[in-house]
Design a protein around this motif. Sequence first.
Motif, PDB file in Angstrom:
ATOM      1  N   THR A 173       0.822  -1.218   0.000  1.00  0.00           N
ATOM      2  CA  THR A 173       0.000   0.000   0.000  1.00  0.00           C
ATOM      3  C   THR A 173       0.858   1.271   0.000  1.00  0.00           C
ATOM      4  O   THR A 173       0.353   2.358   0.205  1.00  0.00           O
ATOM      5  CB  THR A 173      -0.938   0.037   1.230  1.00  0.00           C
ATOM      6  OG1 THR A 173      -0.144  -0.042   2.428  1.00  0.00           O
ATOM      7  CG2 THR A 173      -1.922  -1.113   1.203  1.00  0.00           C
ATOM      8  N   GLY A 174       2.150   1.128  -0.246  1.00  0.00           N
ATOM      9  CA  GLY A 174       3.041   2.290  -0.218  1.00  0.00           C
ATOM     10  C   GLY A 174       2.677   3.340  -1.256  1.00  0.00           C
ATOM     11  O   GLY A 174       2.668   4.543  -0.968  1.00  0.00           O
ATOM     12  N   VAL A 175       2.367   2.886  -2.470  1.00  0.00           N
ATOM     13  CA  VAL A 175       1.995   3.825  -3.535  1.00  0.00           C
ATOM     14  C   VAL A 175       0.667   4.503  -3.196  1.00  0.00           C
ATOM     15  O   VAL A 175       0.474   5.696  -3.441  1.00  0.00           O
ATOM     16  CB  VAL A 175       1.910   3.096  -4.893  1.00  0.00           C
ATOM     17  CG1 VAL A 175       1.349   4.016  -5.969  1.00  0.00           C
ATOM     18  CG2 VAL A 175       3.291   2.589  -5.313  1.00  0.00           C
ATOM     19  N   ALA A 176      -0.263   3.739  -2.602  1.00  0.00           N
ATOM     20  CA  ALA A 176      -1.563   4.310  -2.205  1.00  0.00           C
ATOM     21  C   ALA A 176      -1.373   5.449  -1.213  1.00  0.00           C
ATOM     22  O   ALA A 176      -2.048   6.487  -1.286  1.00  0.00           O
ATOM     23  CB  ALA A 176      -2.451   3.225  -1.600  1.00  0.00           C
ATOM     24  N   LYS A 177      -0.448   5.282  -0.277  1.00  0.00           N
ATOM     25  CA  LYS A 177      -0.189   6.327   0.709  1.00  0.00           C
ATOM     26  C   LYS A 177       0.387   7.576   0.052  1.00  0.00           C
ATOM     27  O   LYS A 177       0.059   8.703   0.431  1.00  0.00           O
ATOM     28  CB  LYS A 177       0.749   5.795   1.789  1.00  0.00           C
ATOM     29  CG  LYS A 177       0.110   4.722   2.657  1.00  0.00           C
ATOM     30  CD  LYS A 177       1.096   4.118   3.642  1.00  0.00           C
ATOM     31  CE  LYS A 177       0.426   3.018   4.461  1.00  0.00           C
ATOM     32  NZ  LYS A 177       1.372   2.347   5.383  1.00  0.00           N
ATOM     33  N   THR A 178       1.235   7.383  -0.948  1.00  0.00           N
ATOM     34  CA  THR A 178       1.794   8.531  -1.671  1.00  0.00           C
ATOM     35  C   THR A 178       0.698   9.304  -2.395  1.00  0.00           C
ATOM     36  O   THR A 178       0.626  10.534  -2.318  1.00  0.00           O
ATOM     37  CB  THR A 178       2.859   8.066  -2.687  1.00  0.00           C
ATOM     38  OG1 THR A 178       3.943   7.449  -1.981  1.00  0.00           O
ATOM     39  CG2 THR A 178       3.394   9.236  -3.498  1.00  0.00           C
ATOM     40  N   VAL A 179      -0.188   8.589  -3.093  1.00  0.00           N
ATOM     41  CA  VAL A 179      -1.273   9.243  -3.829  1.00  0.00           C
ATOM     42  C   VAL A 179      -2.269   9.890  -2.871  1.00  0.00           C
ATOM     43  O   VAL A 179      -2.742  11.012  -3.098  1.00  0.00           O
ATOM     44  CB  VAL A 179      -1.990   8.236  -4.751  1.00  0.00           C
ATOM     45  CG1 VAL A 179      -3.236   8.854  -5.374  1.00  0.00           C
ATOM     46  CG2 VAL A 179      -1.048   7.750  -5.841  1.00  0.00           C
TER      47      VAL A 179
ATOM     48  N   HIS B 123       1.532  -4.331 -12.627  1.00  0.00           N
ATOM     49  CA  HIS B 123       0.467  -3.376 -12.924  1.00  0.00           C
ATOM     50  C   HIS B 123      -0.541  -3.327 -11.782  1.00  0.00           C
ATOM     51  O   HIS B 123      -0.982  -2.253 -11.364  1.00  0.00           O
ATOM     52  CB  HIS B 123      -0.234  -3.758 -14.229  1.00  0.00           C
ATOM     53  CG  HIS B 123      -1.341  -2.831 -14.615  1.00  0.00           C
ATOM     54  ND1 HIS B 123      -2.671  -3.184 -14.478  1.00  0.00           N
ATOM     55  CD2 HIS B 123      -1.332  -1.574 -15.106  1.00  0.00           C
ATOM     56  CE1 HIS B 123      -3.432  -2.170 -14.878  1.00  0.00           C
ATOM     57  NE2 HIS B 123      -2.636  -1.186 -15.264  1.00  0.00           N
ATOM     58  N   GLY B 124      -0.901  -4.484 -11.253  1.00  0.00           N
ATOM     59  CA  GLY B 124      -1.819  -4.522 -10.114  1.00  0.00           C
ATOM     60  C   GLY B 124      -1.208  -3.868  -8.888  1.00  0.00           C
ATOM     61  O   GLY B 124      -1.871  -3.125  -8.160  1.00  0.00           O
ATOM     62  N   LEU B 125       0.081  -4.138  -8.675  1.00  0.00           N
ATOM     63  CA  LEU B 125       0.794  -3.559  -7.542  1.00  0.00           C
ATOM     64  C   LEU B 125       0.808  -2.038  -7.615  1.00  0.00           C
ATOM     65  O   LEU B 125       0.622  -1.352  -6.608  1.00  0.00           O
ATOM     66  CB  LEU B 125       2.232  -4.097  -7.534  1.00  0.00           C
ATOM     67  CG  LEU B 125       3.201  -3.523  -6.508  1.00  0.00           C
ATOM     68  CD1 LEU B 125       2.763  -3.892  -5.109  1.00  0.00           C
ATOM     69  CD2 LEU B 125       4.616  -4.017  -6.773  1.00  0.00           C
ATOM     70  N   GLN B 126       1.015  -1.493  -8.804  1.00  0.00           N
ATOM     71  CA  GLN B 126       1.095  -0.045  -8.969  1.00  0.00           C
ATOM     72  C   GLN B 126      -0.283   0.600  -9.124  1.00  0.00           C
ATOM     73  O   GLN B 126      -0.654   1.482  -8.360  1.00  0.00           O
ATOM     74  CB  GLN B 126       1.945   0.287 -10.204  1.00  0.00           C
ATOM     75  CG  GLN B 126       3.439   0.325  -9.955  1.00  0.00           C
ATOM     76  CD  GLN B 126       3.899   1.645  -9.352  1.00  0.00           C
ATOM     77  OE1 GLN B 126       3.165   2.621  -9.307  1.00  0.00           O
ATOM     78  NE2 GLN B 126       5.126   1.672  -8.885  1.00  0.00           N
ATOM     79  N   ASP B 127      -1.059   0.141 -10.097  1.00  0.00           N
ATOM     80  CA  ASP B 127      -2.245   0.910 -10.491  1.00  0.00           C
ATOM     81  C   ASP B 127      -3.449   0.739  -9.579  1.00  0.00           C
ATOM     82  O   ASP B 127      -4.227   1.685  -9.403  1.00  0.00           O
ATOM     83  CB  ASP B 127      -2.611   0.578 -11.945  1.00  0.00           C
ATOM     84  CG  ASP B 127      -1.662   1.259 -12.915  1.00  0.00           C
ATOM     85  OD1 ASP B 127      -0.440   1.141 -12.714  1.00  0.00           O
ATOM     86  OD2 ASP B 127      -2.122   1.915 -13.849  1.00  0.00           O
ATOM     87  N   ALA B 128      -3.632  -0.445  -8.988  1.00  0.00           N
ATOM     88  CA  ALA B 128      -4.744  -0.583  -8.046  1.00  0.00           C
ATOM     89  C   ALA B 128      -4.526   0.322  -6.837  1.00  0.00           C
ATOM     90  O   ALA B 128      -5.477   0.891  -6.286  1.00  0.00           O
ATOM     91  CB  ALA B 128      -4.875  -2.037  -7.597  1.00  0.00           C
ATOM     92  N   GLN B 129      -3.276   0.482  -6.438  1.00  0.00           N
ATOM     93  CA  GLN B 129      -2.982   1.307  -5.263  1.00  0.00           C
ATOM     94  C   GLN B 129      -3.318   2.773  -5.484  1.00  0.00           C
ATOM     95  O   GLN B 129      -3.625   3.498  -4.529  1.00  0.00           O
ATOM     96  CB  GLN B 129      -1.498   1.180  -4.894  1.00  0.00           C
ATOM     97  CG  GLN B 129      -1.130  -0.156  -4.287  1.00  0.00           C
ATOM     98  CD  GLN B 129       0.236  -0.102  -3.654  1.00  0.00           C
ATOM     99  OE1 GLN B 129       0.540   0.763  -2.843  1.00  0.00           O
ATOM    100  NE2 GLN B 129       1.084  -1.045  -4.044  1.00  0.00           N
TER     101      GLN B 129
END
Length: 332
Positions: free
Chosen positions: A59-65, A186-192
């Motif tokens: 969830t690291g990318v989700a936190k950034t966004v 892609h799932g790791l990056q874009d879903a987040q």
Amino acid sequence: MELTALIVVVAIALFFNYTNGFHDAANAIATSVSTRALTPRAALAMAAVMNLVGAFLGTGVAKTVGSGIIDPPKDLHGLTIVAAALAGAIVWNLITWYFGLPSSSTHGLVGGLIGAALAASGSVLWADVLEKVVLWMVLSPIIGLLLGYLVMTGFLWIFRNSYPGRVGRRFRIAQSLSAAAMALGHGLQDAQKTMGIIVLALVTTGYQDAGDSHVPVWVILVCAAVLSLGTYAGGWRIMRTLGRRVIELDPPKGFAAEATAASVLYATAFIWQAPVSTTHTITAAIMGVGSTKRLSAVRWGVAGNIVVAWILTIPAAGIVAAIAYGIISLFH
């Protein structure tokens, strides 16, 4: 009223997630389909499953966004900014999908957030945007291009005395794994990214504490499922551009491009928590792989159109988001 508005924004976010799935499905499967390593439907099914799995890996990318792009007001006004940002990203996704241009859903979303925040005289966290978005917007395709070139050069040297037909058959089998790795990335990056937007909406309406950037389990589940459904819907227009119009791919080139791009996606998500574009990364890797044959093997005219779409994505999505903010503001 506030709860209704939140539900509407979450629904819009999930629609963006769905368009992201069918827009970016080509990222994972265009090369394996064009080299006939996988049939289109088998490739789409595999990509949908791996997107689903990838969404649960971090969830690291989700936190950034969710907390590293803008700082909207914690009220309905803030929710309006989020809704306008999503509108900008969705419109740009649909425009580029229609014309078959593999632009970045990631940067469309970032552009939407920035455009809506500026229109609302809100706060854009420019230092974080430069460090997490702009820097990697530049670096990820450069790294993909160079790594793709180096990996393919290595393959050409290792298999220089091998029978081409036998090598092609082996790499066609290996492409099933590299395509799966690309879909997982892609799932790791874009879903987040959609997870981050929903968390941002929850924070602006007080349903999640400000400063709390953790992603609820229900958000992960829903985003993963919707992204997978969108992926299975397919992105045939963009698939043709990536799979055939940039270069003529064979199984070794397809494997090299997918393995390179997947590696970049994993590193940026796990190490730097940066929301990079899967589109930029795989397209650049394809160009790097193709240039090992000769520079003229890459159709630079098509590549140039893609780069123009890349450059326009953030400002174009931002402008649409600003207009959307103005329209939505008229109703409250």
